[in-house]
Design an enzyme around this catalytic site. Structure first.
Site, PDB file in Angstrom:
ATOM      1  N   TYR A 100      38.306  34.707 -44.606  1.00  0.00           N
ATOM      2  CA  TYR A 100      38.942  33.573 -44.879  1.00  0.00           C
ATOM      3  C   TYR A 100      40.265  34.006 -45.630  1.00  0.00           C
ATOM      4  O   TYR A 100      40.535  34.796 -46.074  1.00  0.00           O
ATOM      5  CB  TYR A 100      38.309  33.152 -46.358  1.00  0.00           C
ATOM      6  CG  TYR A 100      37.208  31.923 -46.017  1.00  0.00           C
ATOM      7  CD1 TYR A 100      37.785  30.798 -45.724  1.00  0.00           C
ATOM      8  CD2 TYR A 100      35.918  31.863 -45.903  1.00  0.00           C
ATOM      9  CE1 TYR A 100      37.285  29.542 -45.316  1.00  0.00           C
ATOM     10  CE2 TYR A 100      35.225  30.643 -45.481  1.00  0.00           C
ATOM     11  CZ  TYR A 100      35.908  29.542 -45.321  1.00  0.00           C
ATOM     12  OH  TYR A 100      35.260  28.557 -44.921  1.00  0.00           O
ATOM     13  N   GLU A 121      42.634  31.071 -46.816  1.00  0.00           N
ATOM     14  CA  GLU A 121      43.096  29.840 -47.153  1.00  0.00           C
ATOM     15  C   GLU A 121      44.541  30.286 -47.950  1.00  0.00           C
ATOM     16  O   GLU A 121      44.484  31.450 -48.637  1.00  0.00           O
ATOM     17  CB  GLU A 121      42.275  29.258 -48.143  1.00  0.00           C
ATOM     18  CG  GLU A 121      40.997  28.603 -47.432  1.00  0.00           C
ATOM     19  CD  GLU A 121      40.030  28.018 -48.323  1.00  0.00           C
ATOM     20  OE1 GLU A 121      39.159  27.188 -47.813  1.00  0.00           O
ATOM     21  OE2 GLU A 121      40.152  27.939 -49.598  1.00  0.00           O
ATOM     22  N   ASP A 130      56.126  14.836 -30.433  1.00  0.00           N
ATOM     23  CA  ASP A 130      54.914  15.538 -29.917  1.00  0.00           C
ATOM     24  C   ASP A 130      55.172  16.073 -28.579  1.00  0.00           C
ATOM     25  O   ASP A 130      55.060  15.698 -27.638  1.00  0.00           O
ATOM     26  CB  ASP A 130      53.781  14.378 -29.923  1.00  0.00           C
ATOM     27  CG  ASP A 130      52.422  15.122 -29.555  1.00  0.00           C
ATOM     28  OD1 ASP A 130      52.667  16.027 -29.311  1.00  0.00           O
ATOM     29  OD2 ASP A 130      51.497  14.250 -29.693  1.00  0.00           O
ATOM     30  N   THR A 142      50.684  21.218 -29.272  1.00  0.00           N
ATOM     31  CA  THR A 142      49.331  22.458 -28.676  1.00  0.00           C
ATOM     32  C   THR A 142      50.095  23.772 -28.544  1.00  0.00           C
ATOM     33  O   THR A 142      51.283  23.758 -27.993  1.00  0.00           O
ATOM     34  CB  THR A 142      48.794  21.840 -27.623  1.00  0.00           C
ATOM     35  OG1 THR A 142      49.354  21.767 -26.885  1.00  0.00           O
ATOM     36  CG2 THR A 142      48.396  20.388 -28.157  1.00  0.00           C
ATOM     37  N   LYS A 200      48.764  24.223 -23.684  1.00  0.00           N
ATOM     38  CA  LYS A 200      49.117  23.529 -22.421  1.00  0.00           C
ATOM     39  C   LYS A 200      49.979  24.528 -21.443  1.00  0.00           C
ATOM     40  O   LYS A 200      50.039  25.533 -21.535  1.00  0.00           O
ATOM     41  CB  LYS A 200      49.557  22.216 -22.844  1.00  0.00           C
ATOM     42  CG  LYS A 200      48.255  21.415 -23.356  1.00  0.00           C
ATOM     43  CD  LYS A 200      48.594  20.048 -23.523  1.00  0.00           C
ATOM     44  CE  LYS A 200      47.351  19.507 -24.608  1.00  0.00           C
ATOM     45  NZ  LYS A 200      47.500  17.847 -24.745  1.00  0.00           N
ATOM     46  N   ARG A 216      43.703  27.842 -27.602  1.00  0.00           N
ATOM     47  CA  ARG A 216      43.790  26.322 -28.228  1.00  0.00           C
ATOM     48  C   ARG A 216      44.034  26.186 -29.532  1.00  0.00           C
ATOM     49  O   ARG A 216      43.658  26.981 -30.425  1.00  0.00           O
ATOM     50  CB  ARG A 216      42.178  25.718 -27.823  1.00  0.00           C
ATOM     51  CG  ARG A 216      41.743  26.048 -26.719  1.00  0.00           C
ATOM     52  CD  ARG A 216      40.401  25.208 -26.272  1.00  0.00           C
ATOM     53  NE  ARG A 216      40.945  23.727 -26.023  1.00  0.00           N
ATOM     54  CZ  ARG A 216      41.388  23.393 -24.834  1.00  0.00           C
ATOM     55  NH1 ARG A 216      41.455  24.530 -23.833  1.00  0.00           N
ATOM     56  NH2 ARG A 216      41.933  22.077 -24.663  1.00  0.00           N
TER      57      ARG A 216
HETATM   58  C1  LIG Z   1      47.022  16.999 -25.804  1.00  0.00           C
HETATM   59  C2  LIG Z   1      47.741  16.386 -26.845  1.00  0.00           C
HETATM   60  C3  LIG Z   1      47.510  16.242 -27.967  1.00  0.00           C
HETATM   61  C4  LIG Z   1      46.240  16.714 -28.699  1.00  0.00           C
HETATM   62  O1  LIG Z   1      45.902  18.140 -28.540  1.00  0.00           O
HETATM   63  P1  LIG Z   1      44.332  18.403 -28.954  1.00  0.00           P
HETATM   64  O2  LIG Z   1      44.323  19.760 -29.222  1.00  0.00           O
HETATM   65  O3  LIG Z   1      43.477  18.223 -27.522  1.00  0.00           O
HETATM   66  O4  LIG Z   1      43.882  17.681 -30.159  1.00  0.00           O
HETATM   67  C5  LIG Z   1      48.163  15.486 -28.839  1.00  0.00           C
HETATM   68  N1  LIG Z   1      49.315  14.818 -28.371  1.00  0.00           N
HETATM   69  C6  LIG Z   1      49.701  14.746 -27.012  1.00  0.00           C
HETATM   70  C7  LIG Z   1      50.985  14.203 -26.692  1.00  0.00           C
HETATM   71  C8  LIG Z   1      49.034  15.513 -26.103  1.00  0.00           C
HETATM   72  O5  LIG Z   1      48.979  15.593 -24.908  1.00  0.00           O
END
Ligand SMILES: *Cc1c(COP(=O)(O)O)cnc(C)c1O
Length: 415
Positions: free
Chosen positions: A53, A55, A199, A225, A228, A234
């Site tokens: 943990y 936090e 984002d 994220t 990707k 992840r």
């Molecule tokens: C994949 C994605 C997310 C979310 O990611 P997760 O890890 O699946 O929750 C948020 N915004 C955009 C633009 C994405 O392509």
């Protein structure tokens, strides 16, 4: 032998892992949001860092014994800040969706208005979908692609922003193949006094390798994220200007998460180091080159691409002219060993479960070392699969050709 402990303890799970490794090795992974992370990142994720943990933040924990977790998390924070030129980074969000949740609640109150992209035009569920927390907790107004250019045009957005007066304007997408000119979005946000959020979940790896413009210093708050194009574990990260730093940290914890996933944070630190390397830059350049090559091959085989092409890692194929739905195409491609996902196209006449498009991405197959020659072959496979959709003999042939490419570019050969 890999997973030998799992084999002893749980043969059922072991069987699935073994089969999944074969699946990943013997098919072409073309889902634009997926990638193959490094063995080092996977080691971190299976490591002893999962036992603790932690936090709080480095140096300010609510639990004892966090000395080495502090070091690892600080490395991840410093590397994220350096890579994305951010004043501040919080590397604890468990996912991209969590990062968006944290970002919204760091600058807004429930019920505030956000101007974001419409889902079928490239947005994400967390950009205001009614089935998602975002659409339930905030008022969204949505912008769309310009009908003539099929791109997001800041001038159009400004017009909507003047009318809707959002507190936050959101850019960054899941299925948009073109570059985002963040400075133009800054001008729109300034014009209406809104916070600007990006984002960059999909394009973070391209940004890190300077294959896409940087969101900072133009944006106030940036989410991503890490799994990707960035090719890490992840997870999610929120970054922001100094102004929102305290609020972001408080919103992540204790706002809505408990203990951070320290094994994932160790993986993030490693992935961010990898992303600073010359090899990663070459990789990201090749991802974009490969997307170009695949897009050209598909267009020369009569496929329509939304926006007429790509300058990123993905493309959106509108299948209406081929008289096939996204759902059918997804199944057909799977039959020949190509994994992709159906996707809405602008003004889609089909439901979200059927759709008229497929989204294709090059991040994962480029991680296997594939180049433009393979992209042209793959484009041709896709075309032939659509044209011979009822010809089992042809599809078997294509599947064998896919397998040959996979064998020539082995995945995790040391496993
Ligand atoms: C994949 C994605 C997310 C979310 O990611 P997760 O890890 O699946 O929750 C948020 N915004 C955009 C633009 C994405 O392509």
């Amino acid at each position: 032998m890999l997973y030998s402990e799992i084999q002893k303890v749980d043969p059922e799970v072991y069987e699935s892992l073994k089969n999944e490794l074969q699946r990943q090795r013997n098919s072409l992974e073309m889902i634009a949001s997926e990638n193959f992370t490094s063995p080092a990142v996977m080691e971190a994720q299976g490591s002893i860092m999962t036992n603790k943990y932690a936090e709080g933040l480095p140096g300010k924990r609510y639990y004892g014994g966090c000395e080495f977790h502090d070091q690892v998390e600080q490395l991840a924070i410093d590397r994220a800040k350096a890579l994305f030129k951010a004043d501040h980074a919080n590397v604890q969000p468990h996912s991209g969706s969590n990062a968006n949740f944290a970002a919204y609640f760091s600058v807004l109150e429930a019920g505030d208005k956000i101007l974001g992209p419409l889902l079928p035009h490239g947005g994400h569920l967390t950009h205001g979908s009614p089935v998602n927390f975002s659409g339930r907790l905030f008022k969204f107004s949505q912008y769309t692609l310009n009908q003539d250019t099929q791109r997001f045009e800041p001038d159009d957005i400004l017009e909507i922003a003047r009318r809707e007066k959002p507190k936050l304007i959101l850019t960054g997408y899941s299925a948009y193949p073109r570059k985002i000119e963040f400075e133009k979005w800054r001008a729109v946000a300034d014009e209406v006094g809104a916070v600007l959020m990006a984002d960059i979940a999909h394009i973070a790896g391209l940004i890190a390798a300077e294959q896409h413009p940087q969101p900072f210093p133009h944006c106030d708050i940036v989410t991503t994220t890490t799994h990707k194009t960035l090719r890490g574990p992840r997870g999610g990260i929120v970054m922001c200007t100094e102004k929102y730093a305290k609020q972001v940290d408080k919103t992540v914890f204790p706002g809505f998460q408990g203990g951070p996933l320290m094994h994932a944070i160790a993986g993030k630190a490693i992935a961010l180091k990898e992303a600073q390397s010359a090899e990663f830059r070459k990789y990201a350049e090749q991802v974009v080159k490969n997307a170009h090559a695949l897009a050209d091959e598909l267009m020369s085989n009569g496929f329509n691409l939304v926006t007429g092409g790509t300058d990123s890692h993905l493309m959106l194929v509108n299948l209406e002219s081929k008289s096939i739905t996204g759902k059918e195409a997804e199944v057909l491609l799977e039959q020949v060993g190509i994994t992709a996902n159906k996707n809405m196209v602008p003004d889609d006449k089909q439901s979200p479960f059927v759709t008229s498009g497929i989204r294709l991405g090059t991040p994962a197959i480029t991680s296997r070392g594939m180049k433009a020659d393979q992209m042209r072959q793959i484009g041709e496979f896709i075309s032939r699969t659509m044209n011979y959709r009822n010809d089992e003999e042809q599809k078997r042939k294509i599947k064998n050709e896919v397998l040959e490419i996979c064998k020539a570019f082995p995945l995790y050969p040391d496993f």
